[in-house]
Design a protein around this motif. Sequence first.
Motif, PDB file in Angstrom:
ATOM      1  N   GLN A 370      -7.871  45.670  64.600  1.00  0.00           N
ATOM      2  CA  GLN A 370      -6.983  46.759  63.930  1.00  0.00           C
ATOM      3  C   GLN A 370      -6.138  47.312  64.833  1.00  0.00           C
ATOM      4  N   PHE A 371      -6.446  47.583  65.988  1.00  0.00           N
ATOM      5  CA  PHE A 371      -5.896  48.651  66.802  1.00  0.00           C
ATOM      6  C   PHE A 371      -5.316  48.097  68.163  1.00  0.00           C
ATOM      7  N   VAL A 372      -5.503  46.830  68.502  1.00  0.00           N
ATOM      8  CA  VAL A 372      -5.261  46.564  70.003  1.00  0.00           C
ATOM      9  C   VAL A 372      -3.670  46.189  70.033  1.00  0.00           C
ATOM     10  N   LEU A 373      -3.261  45.569  68.956  1.00  0.00           N
ATOM     11  CA  LEU A 373      -1.499  45.315  69.182  1.00  0.00           C
ATOM     12  C   LEU A 373      -0.848  46.648  69.067  1.00  0.00           C
ATOM     13  N   SER A 374      -1.280  47.569  68.404  1.00  0.00           N
ATOM     14  CA  SER A 374      -0.698  48.980  68.184  1.00  0.00           C
ATOM     15  C   SER A 374      -0.600  49.482  69.662  1.00  0.00           C
ATOM     16  N   ASP A 375      -1.617  49.281  70.411  1.00  0.00           N
ATOM     17  CA  ASP A 375      -1.808  49.996  71.891  1.00  0.00           C
ATOM     18  C   ASP A 375      -0.926  49.074  72.739  1.00  0.00           C
TER      19      ASP A 375
END
Length: 507
Positions: A370-375
Amino acid sequence: MSMVSFLAAALLMISLAGPTDPMPRAAVEQGTLIGREADGVRSFKGVPYARPPVGGLRWRPPQPAGPWGERDAGQVGPICVQPPGNGDNGVGPLPMSEDCLTLNVWAPAQSEGPLPVMFWIHGGGLNNGSGTAALYDGTRLAKRGVVVVTVNYRLGRLGFFDHPALAAERAPGAPAANYGLMDVIAALRWVRENAAAFGGDPDNVTVFGESAGGALVTRLMISDAGRGLFHRAVVQSGLGRDEGTPLDGPRRDGGPSMRTRGEAFAAAHGAATAEQLRAVPAETFLQPAPNFYGGDLLVKDGLYVADDVEAAFAAGREAPVPLIIGANSAEFWWMKPSDLSPYGAIDDAMTEAERAAFLAAYGGQEGYDQFVLSDLVFNEPARHLARLHAGNGHPTYLYRFDVVSAAMPEPHAGATHASERQYVFDNLTASPWPTTAMDQRQADAIAAYWTTFAAKGNPNGGERPAWPEFGAEPDRLLEFTNDGPVARTVPFGDRLDLIEAYYARVR
């Protein structure tokens, strides 16, 4: 006419128009613009800053706009050629056309002294968007005492393209491929020459942009051609670790050059010469869609952009201007790293040990997905560029946007990509979902920070919570939340540290 005489005449024309003139006039280099006044703000729309890039001017640097005498500036111009917007509120109204190099200006009807200028560069992956969308109407920002400019620039393969036949007709060392960026720089030059006609200060220009627009801001910061045209910069979700594609030679990741990509596309459409390419209907260049992060549109041309952004910042070659930079808390929550896309490929080089450490930091596979690509794409690169810019001795302000309207229907767990735009412009009526009093409070706050930064290079003032300066308070940012802005240590720093180490190893 000398520049002093021209500016004096322009300011006189503003004063003669009067504070309640429904058809205000502004004298610019090309002639007189007839705008509109409403609600204490004057607007001038559809203003050509360059000649139409059509026919023989397709894939050539923008040429100065010709004279027009008197010109009605009451309506926005066409958006640049692009695929359907699919509901994106940042696209703007049809029609679309190659004849699209226009800008729009909003300014207070009454003001004292020259005002800060805020120059907006829209996002849309260099494929979509315009400066004409209601989302980017500058009225509410102008009421805060700034002049707002929004701009159209060439998109897709009409804005970022090269081919051996085009290279053969250029003089050695001539500008190439980065035509959309050249358009933005041409518009900034127009603003420098004409800002005073709207009460603006040509020596106090803030460039601000989101997503691909933010990526263009970082490129302006490392471009010799952009130097001196702006004095502050704001990068909203503007990447930072992205790689440019050279004109002639492979990318760092081994991908093909701009010319090779252009040659392959042209061959599929039976075009081999420059004349044949310029005869192809504009809409043909939309299919298949060029890939923003995959290398089709972000260009390292050697002249306007000579290096990747990260490398230029690391070497201290970026513009020495105050910078706001940041990202949203759940930018790409809808995109998994296992998806087949250039974004999904970012984590492919992880070792077993690295992947295990990442999974632990993100609380398991679900949180990682859920969040790694945003980071990887936004949050860590923003922190990285902030560290570099502050380390080079320049005022830097990092933010994290985590405002989520109660009416937002997506299963987001944070603020999704581009959702900050209606707050920055204080244009919640253009939001894709209903908004509340809470949303308006946060829009008031972020618009106040942005306009204060434009005025003085520091977003702090009034009774708002103090925004830490990143050089003085390392790894502290301002987080925009539903309860208001909060100064705090960068959230999830352990995750970002893992990403920083991963990038250092693979690059």
